[in-house]
Design a protein around this motif. Sequence first.
Motif, PDB file in Angstrom:
ATOM      1  N   ILE A 172       0.851  -1.184   0.000  1.00  0.00           N
ATOM      2  CA  ILE A 172       0.000   0.000   0.000  1.00  0.00           C
ATOM      3  C   ILE A 172       0.890   1.237   0.000  1.00  0.00           C
ATOM      4  N   LEU A 173       0.762   2.042  -1.040  1.00  0.00           N
ATOM      5  CA  LEU A 173       1.471   3.308  -1.132  1.00  0.00           C
ATOM      6  C   LEU A 173       0.557   4.421  -0.635  1.00  0.00           C
ATOM      7  N   THR A 174       1.108   5.397   0.032  1.00  0.00           N
ATOM      8  CA  THR A 174       0.279   6.503   0.514  1.00  0.00           C
ATOM      9  C   THR A 174       0.444   7.724  -0.385  1.00  0.00           C
ATOM     10  N   SER A 212       1.953  15.675  -8.629  1.00  0.00           N
ATOM     11  CA  SER A 212       1.367  15.419  -7.313  1.00  0.00           C
ATOM     12  C   SER A 212      -0.020  16.036  -7.199  1.00  0.00           C
ATOM     13  N   ALA A 213      -0.212  17.183  -7.847  1.00  0.00           N
ATOM     14  CA  ALA A 213      -1.516  17.841  -7.812  1.00  0.00           C
ATOM     15  C   ALA A 213      -2.570  17.057  -8.590  1.00  0.00           C
ATOM     16  N   THR A 214      -2.153  16.406  -9.692  1.00  0.00           N
ATOM     17  CA  THR A 214      -3.099  15.596 -10.479  1.00  0.00           C
ATOM     18  C   THR A 214      -3.170  14.161  -9.976  1.00  0.00           C
ATOM     19  N   LEU A 215      -2.216  13.752  -9.145  1.00  0.00           N
ATOM     20  CA  LEU A 215      -1.981  12.387  -8.676  1.00  0.00           C
ATOM     21  C   LEU A 215      -1.435  11.466  -9.772  1.00  0.00           C
ATOM     22  N   MET A 216      -0.959  12.039 -10.888  1.00  0.00           N
ATOM     23  CA  MET A 216      -0.247  11.208 -11.859  1.00  0.00           C
ATOM     24  C   MET A 216       0.993  10.596 -11.221  1.00  0.00           C
ATOM     25  N   ASN A 217       1.615  11.327 -10.290  1.00  0.00           N
ATOM     26  CA  ASN A 217       2.796  10.762  -9.642  1.00  0.00           C
ATOM     27  C   ASN A 217       2.463   9.454  -8.938  1.00  0.00           C
ATOM     28  N   LYS A 218       1.286   9.384  -8.324  1.00  0.00           N
ATOM     29  CA  LYS A 218       0.938   8.165  -7.601  1.00  0.00           C
ATOM     30  C   LYS A 218       0.602   7.035  -8.569  1.00  0.00           C
ATOM     31  N   GLY A 219      -0.032   7.373  -9.686  1.00  0.00           N
ATOM     32  CA  GLY A 219      -0.249   6.362 -10.701  1.00  0.00           C
ATOM     33  C   GLY A 219       1.062   5.832 -11.237  1.00  0.00           C
ATOM     34  N   ASN A 235      -2.037  -6.144  -6.593  1.00  0.00           N
ATOM     35  CA  ASN A 235      -1.585  -6.226  -5.207  1.00  0.00           C
ATOM     36  C   ASN A 235      -0.901  -4.949  -4.743  1.00  0.00           C
ATOM     37  N   ILE A 236      -1.001  -3.892  -5.560  1.00  0.00           N
ATOM     38  CA  ILE A 236      -0.438  -2.591  -5.197  1.00  0.00           C
ATOM     39  C   ILE A 236      -1.587  -1.601  -5.118  1.00  0.00           C
ATOM     40  N   GLN A 237      -1.810  -1.052  -3.960  1.00  0.00           N
ATOM     41  CA  GLN A 237      -2.954  -0.159  -3.755  1.00  0.00           C
ATOM     42  C   GLN A 237      -2.494   1.174  -3.166  1.00  0.00           C
ATOM     43  N   VAL A 238      -3.412   2.117  -3.141  1.00  0.00           N
ATOM     44  CA  VAL A 238      -3.083   3.480  -2.705  1.00  0.00           C
ATOM     45  C   VAL A 238      -4.087   3.923  -1.644  1.00  0.00           C
ATOM     46  N   LEU A 239      -3.569   4.568  -0.604  1.00  0.00           N
ATOM     47  CA  LEU A 239      -4.395   5.215   0.417  1.00  0.00           C
ATOM     48  C   LEU A 239      -4.033   6.695   0.472  1.00  0.00           C
ATOM     49  N   VAL A 240      -5.023   7.541   0.635  1.00  0.00           N
ATOM     50  CA  VAL A 240      -4.778   8.962   0.859  1.00  0.00           C
ATOM     51  C   VAL A 240      -4.462   9.166   2.343  1.00  0.00           C
ATOM     52  N   HIS A 241      -3.345   9.800   2.588  1.00  0.00           N
ATOM     53  CA  HIS A 241      -2.849  10.014   3.952  1.00  0.00           C
ATOM     54  C   HIS A 241      -2.294  11.439   4.026  1.00  0.00           C
ATOM     55  N   PRO A 242      -3.136  12.415   4.391  1.00  0.00           N
ATOM     56  CA  PRO A 242      -2.743  13.831   4.283  1.00  0.00           C
ATOM     57  C   PRO A 242      -1.508  14.224   5.084  1.00  0.00           C
ATOM     58  N   GLN A 243      -1.214  13.517   6.175  1.00  0.00           N
ATOM     59  CA  GLN A 243      -0.079  13.924   7.015  1.00  0.00           C
ATOM     60  C   GLN A 243       1.276  13.555   6.403  1.00  0.00           C
ATOM     61  N   SER A 244       1.306  12.661   5.434  1.00  0.00           N
ATOM     62  CA  SER A 244       2.551  12.243   4.758  1.00  0.00           C
ATOM     63  C   SER A 244       3.622  11.795   5.745  1.00  0.00           C
ATOM     64  N   MET A 245       3.215  11.061   6.746  1.00  0.00           N
ATOM     65  CA  MET A 245       4.185  10.516   7.703  1.00  0.00           C
ATOM     66  C   MET A 245       4.352   9.010   7.532  1.00  0.00           C
ATOM     67  N   VAL A 246       3.279   8.328   7.149  1.00  0.00           N
ATOM     68  CA  VAL A 246       3.372   6.914   6.772  1.00  0.00           C
ATOM     69  C   VAL A 246       3.567   6.884   5.261  1.00  0.00           C
ATOM     70  N   HIS A 247       4.662   6.306   4.806  1.00  0.00           N
ATOM     71  CA  HIS A 247       4.996   6.377   3.386  1.00  0.00           C
ATOM     72  C   HIS A 247       4.633   5.110   2.623  1.00  0.00           C
ATOM     73  N   ALA A 248       4.552   3.991   3.313  1.00  0.00           N
ATOM     74  CA  ALA A 248       4.118   2.753   2.681  1.00  0.00           C
ATOM     75  C   ALA A 248       3.737   1.769   3.776  1.00  0.00           C
TER      76      ALA A 248
END
Length: 393
Positions: A172-174, A212-219, A235-248
Amino acid sequence: MSPGCRLAVLGATGSVGRQALQVAAAFPEIFQVVALAASSDFQGLAKLAARFRPELLVLADGTAAGKLSPLVDSACRVEAGAEALERLAAAGDYDCLLAATVGQAGLTAVCSALQAGKRVALANKEVLVMAGELVTGLAARHGGEIIPVDSEHAAAHQLLDGLDPAAVRRLILTASGGPFLGRDPASMQQVSVAEALSHPRWKMGPKISIDSATLMNKGFEIIEARWLFSLPADNIQVLVHPQSMVHALVETMDGGLLAQLAEPDMRLPIAYALAYPRRLPLPERLPDIVSSDPCRVELSFQPAREEDFPALRLCRQALGRGGGVAAALSVADEVVVQAFLQEHIPFPAILEILQQVLEDTGELPASNLEQYLAAGQRGADLARKIIARRFGP
């Protein structure tokens, strides 16, 4: 990494390159900067050369290289052009190559370094997005090594290092959600360049800030992770995590959940990649939850639904189609982001045009470097045609 690491930096005058050199400067007993490369910023490179005294400087722009030579010590060689960059990567006397160029520019150099059996600290997303199968194959065949610099992939690397692949259920990527998380979609037509560049957590260059603004970076990071860690895309998923402290996070087969936490500071994953498997004593750290009284660290997560973040869908589609389709999407994104930065197109048009590029792209078989580069050119050409048709030349 043993003491006395000879370091070469591609993209030395950019955001990641400069932060990497900060790390190197903090540990002179470990790192010796032997080569620096940039696109055209000869003044910035001259200042870095004065500080680090490398043996070699390379500028992609020949005119800029001519202006650089009089500004540096005669003991420092100055070379110019793409071929010079490839020579540095393939035959340079270095131990680790930090690839921090933006866009497709770093692909050929990274391939050359891996063919030479070198370690590459990879900060350039587009290398694996464009040609992940080719690049990881070169590393495997020639004894090269890829250590990711992206904060999320560096976190995943730490979590998966030494873990039996059969024990991994999913990665899981944040995502922070960028500067427009929760913003009314109806207002996005009026988004300014300055607003899109104002990331709430990270200090980054213009291209990655817009991605990062479009979230293409996360794709793109989904595509990267598929090749870096040999995981199925599902098996690779994404969670929105506004604090950016948990990175994966890594979910194991027994239901456990492993997480990597760190301050949102790129010097941490840079230091990890440059020194691996060593750990450098950097001063940045999370709030001390043991000694502080009271200490409260709020961590929140929410699903990254593809209907809310269509960039994730576009990248999964490109990855699923295979061949050079992801390369076409990646280079098209470079073109479209530049058009937005130049205020030629509105912000919502970025993903609209990329969607059209995918729809207009046929099958693009690719198995060698030339074919991946040609696929990228196809994407760029399509993007330019769509922009010209909709918004004028």
